[in-house]
Design a protein around this motif. Sequence first.
Motif, PDB file in Angstrom:
ATOM      1  N   SER A 149       4.196  -2.420   9.535  1.00 29.12           N
ATOM      2  CA  SER A 149       3.394  -1.880   8.422  1.00 29.12           C
ATOM      3  C   SER A 149       2.080  -3.073   7.981  1.00 29.12           C
ATOM      4  O   SER A 149       2.305  -4.153   8.531  1.00 29.12           O
ATOM      5  CB  SER A 149       4.341  -1.846   7.056  1.00 29.12           C
ATOM      6  OG  SER A 149       4.825  -3.147   6.896  1.00 29.12           O
ATOM      7  N   LYS A 193      10.114   2.302   4.370  1.00 30.71           N
ATOM      8  CA  LYS A 193      10.782   3.095   5.393  1.00 30.71           C
ATOM      9  C   LYS A 193      10.600   4.519   5.214  1.00 30.71           C
ATOM     10  O   LYS A 193      10.348   5.484   6.511  1.00 30.71           O
ATOM     11  CB  LYS A 193      12.219   2.703   5.520  1.00 30.71           C
ATOM     12  CG  LYS A 193      12.489   1.446   5.905  1.00 30.71           C
ATOM     13  CD  LYS A 193      13.823   0.976   5.904  1.00 30.71           C
ATOM     14  CE  LYS A 193      14.134  -0.435   6.477  1.00 30.71           C
ATOM     15  NZ  LYS A 193      15.608  -1.022   6.445  1.00 30.71           N
ATOM     16  N   GLN A 209       7.069   5.670   6.438  1.00 34.93           N
ATOM     17  CA  GLN A 209       7.129   5.524   7.845  1.00 34.93           C
ATOM     18  C   GLN A 209       7.882   6.712   8.630  1.00 34.93           C
ATOM     19  O   GLN A 209       7.141   7.430   9.452  1.00 34.93           O
ATOM     20  CB  GLN A 209       7.884   4.178   8.494  1.00 34.93           C
ATOM     21  CG  GLN A 209       7.152   3.049   7.897  1.00 34.93           C
ATOM     22  CD  GLN A 209       7.985   1.759   8.187  1.00 34.93           C
ATOM     23  OE1 GLN A 209       9.392   2.063   8.402  1.00 34.93           O
ATOM     24  NE2 GLN A 209       7.296   0.502   8.791  1.00 34.93           N
ATOM     25  N   THR A 225       5.511   7.114  11.965  1.00 28.26           N
ATOM     26  CA  THR A 225       4.624   5.939  12.523  1.00 28.26           C
ATOM     27  C   THR A 225       5.203   4.901  11.578  1.00 28.26           C
ATOM     28  O   THR A 225       5.670   4.870  10.569  1.00 28.26           O
ATOM     29  CB  THR A 225       3.475   6.018  12.575  1.00 28.26           C
ATOM     30  OG1 THR A 225       2.871   4.720  13.124  1.00 28.26           O
ATOM     31  CG2 THR A 225       2.683   6.242  11.218  1.00 28.26           C
ATOM     32  N   SER A 226       5.311   3.654  12.431  1.00 23.44           N
ATOM     33  CA  SER A 226       5.793   2.496  11.835  1.00 23.44           C
ATOM     34  C   SER A 226       4.397   1.679  11.110  1.00 23.44           C
ATOM     35  O   SER A 226       4.768   0.870  10.581  1.00 23.44           O
ATOM     36  CB  SER A 226       6.337   1.498  12.924  1.00 23.44           C
ATOM     37  OG  SER A 226       5.616   1.137  13.761  1.00 23.44           O
TER      38      SER A 226
END
Length: 249
Positions: free
Chosen positions: A2, A161, A164, A169-170
């Motif tokens: 992130s 989270k 995400q 995607t992170s």
Amino acid sequence: MSTWPMRTLRGLMCAVAAWMPSSASAGDLDISKLSSNLDLASLSDADLAARSITILRIGNVELTSGRIVASDPLVGPDRPALVRAVTPGEYPVTLYEAFGRVAAASMRFAEGRPVRWELAVIPGQDINSLKGDEFFGYPVDAGLGCYMDADTYALIQEREKQVQAEKSTSDINYYDDVLAPELEANKDDYAMHRPISGKRGNVAIFSSGWGDGFYPVFWGLDAGGRPLVLFTDFGVTENADGRREPGGQ
């Protein structure tokens, strides 16, 4: 991974060193030299209006542990909580606007006018170590400040989270993906952000005056040392007055 982005600056930050004379020593720390705006937290609505200060009551922060984090919510949500804590509960946050900017922010714990002010510190900060024009505060690199409970950081991580997972995607941007619509609804001046719907713990987020910089936080105490108010000064005004630009004639 992130990212915690930098927001666009709204102006140039005044030199904070000018708030405290170089001749002062740590043992003689004079809070009035660090901020001339502490009266904002005690003035009536009528007195504030007479001084061209606009007040915004943006809601209550839910302090689930009573350990308060004052920081830039985007680049420092994991900042240690202030050493002094308060009783868990819900406490109102007020913003003070001058010259079209958020000049200061306060969180009120009890009624009354403080009889003493002290510089807020986090663990490891020693007032007696300050020299010359030094003072403790928190750095801002995203143009925002906040008040929240230390426990709320876990909710921010949980929300991250969730985003995400939704985007598969992170690599997310918490400001763009979460906060932007909430701030835009209030002209980018503030938001009462709840990271996880249905869970206690929210964040009072507000524009940090001139933008990025380094800002002091103060405790206003009663005669018995009980916290009445927490106050952040963004250096936009002087002498709790919004009728004249700082440093003007």
